[in-house]
Design a protein around this motif. Structure first.
Motif, PDB file in Angstrom:
ATOM      1  N   GLN A   1       0.821  -1.209   0.000  1.00 45.79           N
ATOM      2  CA  GLN A   1       0.000   0.000   0.000  1.00 45.79           C
ATOM      3  C   GLN A   1       0.861   1.267   0.000  1.00 45.79           C
ATOM      4  OE1 GLN A   1      -2.562   0.315   3.407  1.00 45.79           O
ATOM      5  NE2 GLN A   1      -3.297   2.315   2.835  1.00 45.79           N
ATOM      6  N   GLY A   2       0.520   2.187  -0.902  1.00 46.04           N
ATOM      7  CA  GLY A   2       1.196   3.483  -0.945  1.00 46.04           C
ATOM      8  C   GLY A   2       2.611   3.447  -1.489  1.00 46.04           C
ATOM      9  N   MET A   3       2.970   2.367  -2.192  1.00 50.06           N
ATOM     10  CA  MET A   3       4.346   2.256  -2.693  1.00 50.06           C
ATOM     11  C   MET A   3       4.371   1.892  -4.175  1.00 50.06           C
ATOM     12  SD  MET A   3       6.473   0.357   0.258  1.00 50.06           S
ATOM     13  CE  MET A   3       5.992   0.531   1.966  1.00 50.06           C
ATOM     14  N   LYS A   4       5.454   2.331  -4.804  1.00 47.77           N
ATOM     15  CA  LYS A   4       5.729   1.958  -6.187  1.00 47.77           C
ATOM     16  C   LYS A   4       7.193   1.516  -6.203  1.00 47.77           C
ATOM     17  CE  LYS A   4       5.554   3.789 -10.856  1.00 47.77           C
ATOM     18  NZ  LYS A   4       6.615   4.529 -11.466  1.00 47.77           N
ATOM     19  N   VAL A   5       7.447   0.364  -6.787  1.00 47.26           N
ATOM     20  CA  VAL A   5       8.795  -0.206  -6.780  1.00 47.26           C
ATOM     21  C   VAL A   5       9.288  -0.363  -8.216  1.00 47.26           C
ATOM     22  CG1 VAL A   5      10.179  -2.211  -6.107  1.00 47.26           C
ATOM     23  CG2 VAL A   5       8.291  -1.459  -4.641  1.00 47.26           C
ATOM     24  N   SER A   6      10.547   0.024  -8.446  1.00 47.19           N
ATOM     25  CA  SER A   6      11.152  -0.166  -9.763  1.00 47.19           C
ATOM     26  C   SER A   6      12.656  -0.350  -9.597  1.00 47.19           C
ATOM     27  CB  SER A   6      10.860   1.038 -10.669  1.00 47.19           C
ATOM     28  OG  SER A   6      11.406   2.216 -10.100  1.00 47.19           O
ATOM     29  N   LEU A   7      13.292  -0.828 -10.652  1.00 42.06           N
ATOM     30  CA  LEU A   7      14.750  -0.943 -10.630  1.00 42.06           C
ATOM     31  C   LEU A   7      15.348   0.424 -10.940  1.00 42.06           C
ATOM     32  CD1 LEU A   7      15.334  -4.266 -12.615  1.00 42.06           C
ATOM     33  CD2 LEU A   7      15.458  -3.923 -10.141  1.00 42.06           C
ATOM     34  N   VAL A   8      16.446   0.751 -10.294  1.00 40.86           N
ATOM     35  CA  VAL A   8      17.161   1.996 -10.586  1.00 40.86           C
ATOM     36  C   VAL A   8      17.746   1.902 -11.989  1.00 40.86           C
ATOM     37  CG1 VAL A   8      19.147   3.411  -9.943  1.00 40.86           C
ATOM     38  CG2 VAL A   8      17.613   2.543  -8.173  1.00 40.86           C
TER      39      VAL A   8
ATOM     40  N   MET B   1       7.405   5.958  -1.815  1.00 41.72           N
ATOM     41  CA  MET B   1       6.432   5.663  -0.769  1.00 41.72           C
ATOM     42  C   MET B   1       5.710   6.929  -0.339  1.00 41.72           C
ATOM     43  SD  MET B   1       7.015   3.750   2.882  1.00 41.72           S
ATOM     44  CE  MET B   1       8.147   4.949   3.529  1.00 41.72           C
ATOM     45  N   ASP B   2       4.394   6.845  -0.291  1.00 42.27           N
ATOM     46  CA  ASP B   2       3.589   7.939   0.243  1.00 42.27           C
ATOM     47  C   ASP B   2       3.587   7.827   1.758  1.00 42.27           C
ATOM     48  OD1 ASP B   2       2.933   8.695  -2.346  1.00 42.27           O
ATOM     49  OD2 ASP B   2       1.082   7.521  -2.363  1.00 42.27           O
ATOM     50  N   GLY B   3       3.668   8.975   2.425  1.00 42.94           N
ATOM     51  CA  GLY B   3       3.567   8.963   3.878  1.00 42.94           C
ATOM     52  C   GLY B   3       2.200   8.436   4.280  1.00 42.94           C
ATOM     53  N   PRO B   4       2.156   7.507   5.255  1.00 36.13           N
ATOM     54  CA  PRO B   4       0.869   6.950   5.673  1.00 36.13           C
ATOM     55  C   PRO B   4      -0.087   8.029   6.173  1.00 36.13           C
ATOM     56  CG  PRO B   4       2.689   5.697   6.611  1.00 36.13           C
ATOM     57  CD  PRO B   4       3.274   6.932   5.988  1.00 36.13           C
ATOM     58  N   GLU B   5      -1.350   7.925   5.800  1.00 29.87           N
ATOM     59  CA  GLU B   5      -2.356   8.928   6.176  1.00 29.87           C
ATOM     60  C   GLU B   5      -2.436   9.141   7.679  1.00 29.87           C
ATOM     61  OE1 GLU B   5      -4.014  11.151   4.378  1.00 29.87           O
ATOM     62  OE2 GLU B   5      -2.877  10.344   2.702  1.00 29.87           O
ATOM     63  N   GLN B   6      -2.287   8.067   8.464  1.00 30.48           N
ATOM     64  CA  GLN B   6      -2.445   8.167   9.916  1.00 30.48           C
ATOM     65  C   GLN B   6      -1.153   8.579  10.625  1.00 30.48           C
ATOM     66  OE1 GLN B   6      -2.319   5.574   7.926  1.00 30.48           O
ATOM     67  NE2 GLN B   6      -2.068   3.624   8.962  1.00 30.48           N
ATOM     68  N   SER B   7      -0.251   9.233   9.891  1.00 26.66           N
ATOM     69  CA  SER B   7       1.032   9.640  10.481  1.00 26.66           C
ATOM     70  C   SER B   7       1.323  11.107  10.189  1.00 26.66           C
ATOM     71  CB  SER B   7       2.167   8.782   9.893  1.00 26.66           C
ATOM     72  OG  SER B   7       2.463   9.188   8.568  1.00 26.66           O
ATOM     73  N   VAL B   8       2.357  11.630  10.859  1.00 26.46           N
ATOM     74  CA  VAL B   8       2.792  13.015  10.602  1.00 26.46           C
ATOM     75  C   VAL B   8       3.420  13.141   9.216  1.00 26.46           C
ATOM     76  CG1 VAL B   8       3.117  13.668  13.015  1.00 26.46           C
ATOM     77  CG2 VAL B   8       5.027  12.658  11.764  1.00 26.46           C
ATOM     78  N   TYR B   9       3.669  12.017   8.556  1.00 28.68           N
ATOM     79  CA  TYR B   9       4.292  12.013   7.232  1.00 28.68           C
ATOM     80  C   TYR B   9       3.254  12.022   6.107  1.00 28.68           C
ATOM     81  CZ  TYR B   9       8.013  10.775  10.382  1.00 28.68           C
ATOM     82  OH  TYR B   9       8.878  10.784  11.429  1.00 28.68           O
TER      83      TYR B   9
ATOM     84  N   PHE C   1       8.189   9.969  -0.378  1.00 26.43           N
ATOM     85  CA  PHE C   1       9.548   9.621   0.005  1.00 26.43           C
ATOM     86  C   PHE C   1      10.163   8.653  -0.981  1.00 26.43           C
ATOM     87  CE2 PHE C   1       7.108  10.755   3.696  1.00 26.43           C
ATOM     88  CZ  PHE C   1       7.946  11.638   4.355  1.00 26.43           C
ATOM     89  N   LYS C   2      11.449   8.869  -1.235  1.00 27.13           N
ATOM     90  CA  LYS C   2      12.194   7.968  -2.110  1.00 27.13           C
ATOM     91  C   LYS C   2      13.156   7.181  -1.229  1.00 27.13           C
ATOM     92  CE  LYS C   2      13.493   9.510  -6.176  1.00 27.13           C
ATOM     93  NZ  LYS C   2      14.272  10.152  -7.262  1.00 27.13           N
ATOM     94  N   LEU C   3      13.182   5.862  -1.440  1.00 26.30           N
ATOM     95  CA  LEU C   3      14.072   4.986  -0.705  1.00 26.30           C
ATOM     96  C   LEU C   3      14.866   4.151  -1.692  1.00 26.30           C
ATOM     97  CD1 LEU C   3      11.097   5.000   0.884  1.00 26.30           C
ATOM     98  CD2 LEU C   3      12.402   3.695   2.498  1.00 26.30           C
ATOM     99  N   LEU C   4      16.016   3.699  -1.243  1.00 32.87           N
ATOM    100  CA  LEU C   4      16.873   2.848  -2.056  1.00 32.87           C
ATOM    101  C   LEU C   4      17.058   1.524  -1.316  1.00 32.87           C
ATOM    102  CD1 LEU C   4      18.281   3.351  -4.750  1.00 32.87           C
ATOM    103  CD2 LEU C   4      20.346   3.922  -3.461  1.00 32.87           C
ATOM    104  N   LEU C   5      16.705   0.433  -1.966  1.00 32.94           N
ATOM    105  CA  LEU C   5      16.869  -0.897  -1.403  1.00 32.94           C
ATOM    106  C   LEU C   5      17.997  -1.570  -2.177  1.00 32.94           C
ATOM    107  CD1 LEU C   5      15.085  -3.157   0.396  1.00 32.94           C
ATOM    108  CD2 LEU C   5      14.921  -4.092  -1.896  1.00 32.94           C
ATOM    109  N   THR C   6      19.009  -2.033  -1.448  1.00 32.06           N
ATOM    110  CA  THR C   6      20.148  -2.690  -2.081  1.00 32.06           C
ATOM    111  C   THR C   6      20.231  -4.122  -1.569  1.00 32.06           C
ATOM    112  OG1 THR C   6      21.271  -0.556  -2.129  1.00 32.06           O
ATOM    113  CG2 THR C   6      22.622  -2.506  -2.548  1.00 32.06           C
ATOM    114  N   LEU C   7      20.228  -5.050  -2.511  1.00 36.07           N
ATOM    115  CA  LEU C   7      20.294  -6.473  -2.170  1.00 36.07           C
ATOM    116  C   LEU C   7      21.718  -6.966  -2.338  1.00 36.07           C
ATOM    117  CD1 LEU C   7      17.111  -7.152  -4.167  1.00 36.07           C
ATOM    118  CD2 LEU C   7      17.333  -7.687  -1.758  1.00 36.07           C
TER     119      LEU C   7
END
Length: 157
Positions: free
Chosen positions: A23-30, A42-50, A55-61
């Protein structure tokens, strides 16, 4: 698991996540030629201060995934007790520690947990002690600063 097996596992997880993203995320390869580095929007969750932030995050495997955990970092600055405030945006998430990571764990679970700590930080596992203390003792100040950062760095509309 051989390098080929690791590659297959990564492709399978990437396919599952892109077809049915958390929920609230889109994932792609760099870079399409490297399945080891993913970009998460990632969208900040509605029930949070965010809420309202993007937000952009980097996942490295690692090459020996799933036997070693991935690393996850916010490339968008965020005011949060579980994310380093040093420009690297490294996340402290128990699941991602070498001693807690288990090969059956999946990236979707990592992303779900990331979203959940935006709603409820894990203060016992904070990498930013001063921010955790502010969250505990001066919650209104924490909320105000976190919202300011969302407006400044995360493109709140």
């Amino acid at each position: 698991m051989s390098a080929g097996g690791s590659h297959k596992r990564i492709i399978k997880e990437l396919s599952e996540i892109t077809q049915s993203p958390p929920q609230g995320m889109k994932v792609s390869l760099v870079d399409e030629s490297d399945v080891h580095v993913w970009e998460i929007l990632m969208d900040g969750p509605e029930q949070s201060v965010y809420a309202g932030g993007h937000f952009k995050l980097l996942l490295t495997l690692p090459k020996d995934y799933p036997f070693k955990p991935p690393t996850l970092a916010f490339t968008t600055k965020i005011y949060h007790p579980n994310v380093t405030n040093d420009g690297k945006g490294a996340m402290c998430l128990g699941l991602l520690r070498s001693d807690e990571w288990k090969p059956p764990n999946k990236i979707a679970a990592v992303l779900d947990m990331t979203r959940s700590i935006l709603v409820e930080p894990n203060l016992d596992d904070a990498v930013e002690g001063a921010i955790a203390e502010e969250y505990r003792t001066r919650r209104k100040e924490f909320d105000r600063t976190a919202r300011e950062w969302v407006g400044k760095y995360a493109g709140r509309k």
